[in-house]
Design a protein around this motif. Sequence first.
Motif: not given
Length: 368
Positions: A116-123, A136-138, A211-215, A281-291
Amino acid sequence: MPLHLLSLKLANFKNYTQQSVELSARLNCFVGLNGMGKTNLLDAVHVLCLTRSHRNLPDRNLVRHGESFFRLEGVFEQAGERQKIVAKLQLGQRKEVERNGAPFTRLTDFIGLFPVVMIAPDDVSLVQEGSEERRRFLDATLSQIYPDYLQYLLLYNGLLKQRNALLKTFAEQRRFDAALLEALDRQMPAPAQALTERRAAFAQAFVPLFQEMYAAIAGSQEQVSVAYESDSLEGDFAALLAAQLDKDRVLERTAVGPHRDDLGLALDGRPIKKFASQGQLKSFLLALRLAQYELLRREKGVAPLLLLDDIFDKLDEQRVRQLVGLLIGRDFGQIFITDTQRSRIEAVVSSFADEYRIFEVEAGGLVA
């Protein structure tokens, strides 16, 4: 290989007394005002998959106020096989997880069975807080991929705790016992090396996906990077410990090792924490989680559950369109979304060809 959560039951979990819900195998949307319990539903799914809250809350804080237990039940379907998972806690006792009625002796054996992967505001803490959040992410990713990773992590952390306690005792008692310390130092290099090697390999596979997700989300040419930083990458860890001994005795703690690893996050070569706009910042965090999601899918051979908590807030219209296009254009498996605005959710699902369900959340209750 698809993984679906077909149904969910909550009893005395956070603000829910009793709740049962039959779920769509593709897209589930939960709409309601803040404080009604939308995030708690996603957290219940997270607990069923990983045995712990997304926010790392103590288990006792998951029990509804005034009650003595919580119980979660989910029916998962994977490769045509259905499995009933129960997670429950009686205050004052050990948390239990069962699969088809059979309890797991060790919860670590359960981690990774239902990714499971959760994307939340506290990311945002991944960027704004210290290195512990990024470790913790690792660890959350690697524990789901490798069954032995969590064992190495627990072993290393246990030895580290003993070593730090010993250094503190030496300082308090103004004496030093080299033999006692050496007995611990001999045991630490093996798990330390295992953690470092897995984290380094993770970073190598993760960065191009990120990097692919961020783009795809930002639709821009900004250069983003994630770099694994560790003092244990080069050289012999035993030698590192020995070289740091005098410093460790002064500090009364261990100054080198995987417990100090970090991820360097940058945008156009500059630290994301200092130079990113709100949208970047929001795009960066979303890309981290989607990757993270994509890497889990590749390594596990199954599409994890994707939990999206209030992610459209603070995204401009263009980024919302980019994100929705990304979610619809790729096979993201089963998705759970929360939002405060039904109109925004309906705009999202209007371009979604597959089955979906929208639920209204009101004070710990659901209306489909």
